[in-house]
Scaffold this active site. Structure first.
Site, mmCIF file in Angstrom:
data_model
loop_
_atom_site.group_PDB
_atom_site.id
_atom_site.type_symbol
_atom_site.label_atom_id
_atom_site.label_comp_id
_atom_site.label_asym_id
_atom_site.label_seq_id
_atom_site.Cartn_x
_atom_site.Cartn_y
_atom_site.Cartn_z
ATOM 1 N N HIS A 202 18.294 16.713 23.435
ATOM 2 C CA HIS A 202 18.298 15.069 23.356
ATOM 3 C C HIS A 202 18.147 14.521 21.875
ATOM 4 O O HIS A 202 17.251 13.226 22.058
ATOM 5 C CB HIS A 202 16.356 15.371 23.989
HETATM 6 N N1 UDP Z 1 9.821 21.625 25.696
HETATM 7 C C1 UDP Z 1 8.797 21.082 26.872
HETATM 8 N N2 UDP Z 1 9.432 21.309 27.152
HETATM 9 C C2 UDP Z 1 10.416 21.002 28.020
HETATM 10 C C3 UDP Z 1 11.333 21.075 26.782
HETATM 11 C C4 UDP Z 1 11.130 21.432 25.595
HETATM 12 O O1 UDP Z 1 7.538 21.760 26.793
HETATM 13 O O2 UDP Z 1 10.815 20.584 28.923
HETATM 14 C C5 UDP Z 1 8.691 22.065 24.089
HETATM 15 C C6 UDP Z 1 9.503 22.960 23.452
HETATM 16 O O3 UDP Z 1 9.003 24.419 24.680
HETATM 17 C C7 UDP Z 1 8.926 22.954 21.711
HETATM 18 C C8 UDP Z 1 8.842 21.014 22.046
HETATM 19 O O4 UDP Z 1 8.777 20.829 23.172
HETATM 20 O O5 UDP Z 1 7.699 23.287 21.936
HETATM 21 C C9 UDP Z 1 9.975 20.587 21.536
HETATM 22 O O6 UDP Z 1 9.654 19.486 21.448
HETATM 23 P P1 UDP Z 1 11.106 18.741 21.834
HETATM 24 O O7 UDP Z 1 12.520 19.456 22.262
HETATM 25 O O8 UDP Z 1 10.659 17.461 22.226
HETATM 26 O O9 UDP Z 1 11.226 17.887 20.224
HETATM 27 P P2 UDP Z 1 11.875 18.615 19.065
HETATM 28 O O10 UDP Z 1 11.020 19.897 18.439
HETATM 29 O O11 UDP Z 1 13.046 18.901 19.019
HETATM 30 O O12 UDP Z 1 11.225 17.437 17.397
#
Ligand code: UDP
Length: 353
Positions: A202
């Site tokens: 993403h």
């Molecule tokens: N996550 C979730 N469901 C999903 C995809 C990700 O609960 O379908 C959780 C993942 O386990 C983590 C968090 O969302 O705890 C991460 O969010 P994301 O990847 O959107 O953002 P980033 O961490 O890259 O800022």
């Protein structure tokens, strides 16, 4: 003590959820939750409040679907109104999104104490919107809660020791969450094969650059001929894949809630992702991780052999996948993210501040 918590995006619900659970232990703390509306789909927002029993937001600003400038600007204006009304002792912001910088800036201009959780992280890539948000938020905060030693080192290198900003190494609040929820995992409604890879894509640097996105999707399509790849698809990535008619021949599912996500991580063979949070969760659940980015803020994972950066080049991804089991060190006893009491340390510090 009155705390205003600003959140708006999925990873912030997960981080703030663990801190809210801690706040609820203290009668003397009132938490007012402001949801900016940045993520608004039920499966990107509501489900986390329900599953993690995060108190319902007191304010929902409903700001979404806008470019960076309009989104951040509108958040700034609306958050200021809330802060003028609520007059909190401090504002707590999480991570690196537009909601983070808007919350910090609104509070700072009103001379309200700004508390940044997950501070000091750097990718050293100023093209990432998250990097700009992190750097600016850190600079206008009053207390910085850092999850790792490398975050502390980054701040030192930027001269923070000469500033009147309190720096605390408290560990990682996401580790608190992983420990709390590990036995509460729920199997999502998807047929899982005996072995599968869990993947997410993403990051703007991948989704907004079609060449990069194509490299990743082509590589995953190739790997999926050998082993199931399960990918809960972020709405932004979904829209871009559809607009560009890119075919993904693996198991695409809707975004899942945190309890389902924990199940998927725990039972996977390998994680392939460009997510920040998921890189760490792979470590918490002792899974190797191949990261589809050129750099990471979580360098203790790459330095210690738990995570390999591959970027978006199809051949490099395939090569790394082929050899991954010999590339990783598998001693998960290293304490990289604290003792699972990062949220408690935050609240104790705020009470004493
Ligand atoms: N996550 C979730 N469901 C999903 C995809 C990700 O609960 O379908 C959780 C993942 O386990 C983590 C968090 O969302 O705890 C991460 O969010 P994301 O990847 O959107 O953002 P980033 O961490 O890259 O800022």
């Amino acid at each position: 003590m009155k705390i205003v918590t600003i959140l708006g995006a999925r990873p912030q619900f997960i981080k703030a959820g663990t801190v809210s659970r801690e706040i609820m232990k203290y009668d003397e703390i009132e938490e007012v939750i402001v949801h900016t509306g940045q993520h608004y789909d039920a499966n990107m927002s509501d489900i986390f409040f329900e599953e993690m029993q995060i108190p319902k937001p007191d304010y929902n600003l409903d700001i979404n679907g806008l470019g960076h400038g309009a989104m951040t600007g509108q958040m700034l204006e609306k958050i200021e109104e809330v802060l003028l009304k609520e007059k909190p002792d401090c504002v707590v912001v999480y991570g690196d999104t537009n909601s983070t910088i808007a919350g910090a800036l609104a509070a700072s201009k009103l001379h309200i104490k700004v508390v940044h959780v997950e501070a000091g992280l750097r990718s050293f890539n100023m093209n990432m919107p998250e990097e700009v948000n992190r750097i600016l938020t850190d600079r206008i905060s009053n207390i910085l809660f850092c999850p790792t030693q490398s975050a502390i080192d980054n701040l030192e290198n930027e001269g923070y020791n000469n500033l009147d900003i309190k720096i605390v190494k408290n560990g990682d609040v996401m580790q608190d969450g992983a420990i709390f929820y590990k036995d509460l995992a729920v199997k999502p409604k998807v047929e899982l094969e005996y072995e599968y890879i869990l993947s997410t894509i993403h990051r703007a640097e991948n989704t907004d650059d079609l060449e990069r996105l194509k490299g990743i999707v082509d590589a995953l399509n190739e790997i999926a001929k050998e082993i199931q790849i399960v990918l809960p698809l972020h709405p932004r990535t979904k829209a871009i894949l559809e607009q560009n008619n890119m075919k993904a021949n693996f198991t695409i599912i809707e975004p899942v809630g945190y309890l389902e996500m924990v199940y998927l991580i725990k039972n996977s063979k390998l994680v392939m992702t460009d997510s920040g949070g998921l890189q760490k969760e792979a470590f918490f659940f002792e899974k190797p991780c191949i990261t589809l980015r050129d750099e990471t803020e979580w360098i203790e994972l790459t330095d210690n052999g738990f995570n390999i950066l591959v970027g978006s080049d199809k051949e490099k991804i395939l090569e790394t996948y082929k050899n991954y089991s010999s590339l990783f060190t598998m001693d998960y006893s290293l304490n990289l993210y604290g003792d699972g009491n990062a949220s408690e340390k935050i609240i104790k510090e705020l009470i004493n501040a």
